[in-house]
Design a protein around this motif. Structure first.
Motif, PDB file in Angstrom:
ATOM      1  N   SER A 179       0.933  -1.050  -0.079  1.00  0.00           N
ATOM      2  CA  SER A 179      -0.163  -0.321   0.320  1.00  0.00           C
ATOM      3  C   SER A 179       0.878   1.386  -0.082  1.00  0.00           C
ATOM      4  O   SER A 179       2.087   1.153   0.530  1.00  0.00           O
ATOM      5  CB  SER A 179      -1.045   0.198   0.981  1.00  0.00           C
ATOM      6  N   LYS A 180      -0.113   2.306  -0.717  1.00  0.00           N
ATOM      7  CA  LYS A 180       1.427   3.421  -0.747  1.00  0.00           C
ATOM      8  C   LYS A 180       0.131   4.906  -0.325  1.00  0.00           C
ATOM      9  O   LYS A 180      -0.874   4.048  -1.031  1.00  0.00           O
ATOM     10  CB  LYS A 180       2.145   3.734  -2.732  1.00  0.00           C
ATOM     11  N   ALA A 181       0.674   6.114  -0.593  1.00  0.00           N
ATOM     12  CA  ALA A 181      -0.094   7.500  -0.015  1.00  0.00           C
ATOM     13  C   ALA A 181       1.380   8.457  -0.522  1.00  0.00           C
ATOM     14  O   ALA A 181       2.597   8.211  -0.169  1.00  0.00           O
ATOM     15  CB  ALA A 181      -0.696   7.577   0.569  1.00  0.00           C
ATOM     16  N   PHE A 182       0.699   9.129  -1.593  1.00  0.00           N
ATOM     17  CA  PHE A 182       2.288  10.252  -1.806  1.00  0.00           C
ATOM     18  C   PHE A 182       0.490  11.537  -1.585  1.00  0.00           C
ATOM     19  O   PHE A 182       0.266  11.680  -2.256  1.00  0.00           O
ATOM     20  CB  PHE A 182       2.910   9.995  -3.481  1.00  0.00           C
ATOM     21  N   LEU A 183       1.228  13.017  -1.452  1.00  0.00           N
ATOM     22  CA  LEU A 183       0.497  13.740  -1.720  1.00  0.00           C
ATOM     23  C   LEU A 183       1.789  15.048  -1.395  1.00  0.00           C
ATOM     24  O   LEU A 183       2.499  14.899  -0.294  1.00  0.00           O
ATOM     25  CB  LEU A 183      -0.394  13.892  -0.548  1.00  0.00           C
ATOM     26  N   VAL A 184       1.971  15.897  -2.012  1.00  0.00           N
ATOM     27  CA  VAL A 184       2.082  16.707  -2.236  1.00  0.00           C
ATOM     28  C   VAL A 184       1.271  18.208  -2.057  1.00  0.00           C
ATOM     29  O   VAL A 184       0.720  18.495  -3.471  1.00  0.00           O
ATOM     30  CB  VAL A 184       3.316  17.364  -3.804  1.00  0.00           C
ATOM     31  N   TRP A 207       4.708  28.141   1.398  1.00  0.00           N
ATOM     32  CA  TRP A 207       4.982  26.791   2.540  1.00  0.00           C
ATOM     33  C   TRP A 207       4.150  26.009   1.589  1.00  0.00           C
ATOM     34  O   TRP A 207       2.918  25.707   0.662  1.00  0.00           O
ATOM     35  CB  TRP A 207       3.941  27.465   3.766  1.00  0.00           C
ATOM     36  N   TYR A 208       4.839  24.430   1.850  1.00  0.00           N
ATOM     37  CA  TYR A 208       4.742  23.119   1.044  1.00  0.00           C
ATOM     38  C   TYR A 208       4.514  22.292   2.280  1.00  0.00           C
ATOM     39  O   TYR A 208       5.303  22.414   2.951  1.00  0.00           O
ATOM     40  CB  TYR A 208       5.094  22.969   0.249  1.00  0.00           C
ATOM     41  N   CYS A 209       3.820  21.061   1.316  1.00  0.00           N
ATOM     42  CA  CYS A 209       4.508  19.846   2.419  1.00  0.00           C
ATOM     43  C   CYS A 209       4.134  18.948   1.036  1.00  0.00           C
ATOM     44  O   CYS A 209       3.943  18.799  -0.198  1.00  0.00           O
ATOM     45  CB  CYS A 209       2.999  19.607   2.737  1.00  0.00           C
ATOM     46  N   VAL A 210       5.330  18.245   1.738  1.00  0.00           N
ATOM     47  CA  VAL A 210       5.387  16.644   1.132  1.00  0.00           C
ATOM     48  C   VAL A 210       5.396  15.822   1.223  1.00  0.00           C
ATOM     49  O   VAL A 210       6.378  15.672   3.102  1.00  0.00           O
ATOM     50  CB  VAL A 210       7.010  16.515   0.012  1.00  0.00           C
ATOM     51  N   SER A 211       4.805  14.133   1.730  1.00  0.00           N
ATOM     52  CA  SER A 211       4.328  12.929   2.124  1.00  0.00           C
ATOM     53  C   SER A 211       4.283  12.271   1.499  1.00  0.00           C
ATOM     54  O   SER A 211       3.713  11.903   0.572  1.00  0.00           O
ATOM     55  CB  SER A 211       3.736  13.744   3.247  1.00  0.00           C
TER      56      SER A 211
END
Length: 313
Positions: A38-43, A279-283
């Protein structure tokens, strides 16, 4: 295009498919999708419209390992725990590595700021458990919604790291815990507290990561990062920036980070600010409860994501 070394004139052309010099966020998502499990990715851009620059199952909750410590930091802020408050090491709060505080003498005094720094930058488990005790498990649980977690019930009971290790040391205990009602789990965890902790007893397998862990989605982690950004003050921001995780490209004015890992679990989340005050979030997170994870492959994908978000120079 080729030039003749004698005349300097054009001597040949080659026409072919253009190659991307800088991989895009979409390519990161596409490559992540091909990994097992299982994978998840968000920018996401923070503030303003909060637009997602890339979203691959970004709202899916996966086990995130030590990234749960972001919620401890968030609860410190929300509960206004004084940074200079002195907290002494109690034997009940001793955990296993990562970290070094488990080897300190009983009664050793630390400020809340020092514990938070060790918890985030060094992922010190004993520091995290000391702060959970200082804040109160139930208070942290009550704060989860305000900290941006979309499904707080899934984090109840809010496990201490020592409790996770004790569960991971006994398959029978793990199965009992998984199958009992939520309210009975609190009593069961208390009954485990007297069992000795030993690193050699902790099973190094991905069994149970979907049920005995700290679940959060990349979107959840971006929201708690944003909470720290807005309400944490300079102390929390300095703590977040102590360990950048990977190589942060030039052009960012700020980089805060927290990751997490255990067998079957990898998670990495950054809070980033460019020179224009955007501002950014990489997760990203990856779970597999059957197979070992290719840590280097995941790191390379997340490094590519950071490079893709980096401001042009």
């Amino acid at each position: 295009m080729a030039l003749s070394p004698e005349s300097g004139r054009i001597s040949g052309f080659f026409f072919g498919q253009a190659a991307r010099h800088n991989p895009t966020l979409k390519s990161v998502a596409d490559r992540l999708a091909k990994l097992p499990g299982s994978k998840a990715f968000l920018v996401r851009r923070l503030g303003g419209d909060g637009a997602a620059l890339e979203d691959y199952h970004g709202s899916d909750e996966l086990a995130v390992g030590s990234a749960f410590k972001l919620y401890v930091l968030g609860a410190m802020i929300k509960e206004r725990l004084p940074w200079k408050k002195i907290i002494e090491l109690d034997d009940a709060d001793r955990s296993l590595p990562s970290g070094r505080l488990q080897d300190w003498p009983t009664g050793a005094p630390f400020t809340a700021y020092s514990l938070a720094g060790m918890m985030i930058a060094d992922s010190d488990n004993t520091a995290a458990d000391m702060l959970i005790s200082a804040l109160g498990r139930r208070n942290i649980e009550d704060d989860l919604k305000a900290l941006g977690h979309s499904a707080p019930e899934k984090l109840k009971p809010f496990l201490r790291t020592s409790e996770l290790f004790r569960l991971k040391s006994d398959s029978e205990a793990t199965l009992k815990y998984i199958n009992m009602p939520q309210d009975e789990r609190y009593v069961f965890l208390s009954s485990l507290a007297s069992r000795p902790l030993a690193a050699s007893a902790v099973k190094q397998s991905p069994f149970g990561v979907a049920r005995v862990e700290w679940p959060a989605s990349p979107a959840d982690l971006c929201r708690v990062m944003d909470y720290v950004r807005r309400d944490g003050g300079p102390e929390a921001m300095d703590i977040m920036a102590m360990n950048p995780g990977l190589t942060v490209p030039e052009g960012f004015a700020y980089a805060g980070y927290k990751g997490g890992s255990e067998p079957g679990v990898l998670s990495m989340t950054w809070l980033l600010k460019d020179g224009k005050r955007n501002w950014y979030c990489v997760s990203g997170a990856w779970n597999d409860d059957v197979n070992d994870l290719d840590q280097q492959a995941f790191f390379e994908l997340m490094q590519t994501a950071l490079n893709a978000v980096a401001p042009a120079r």
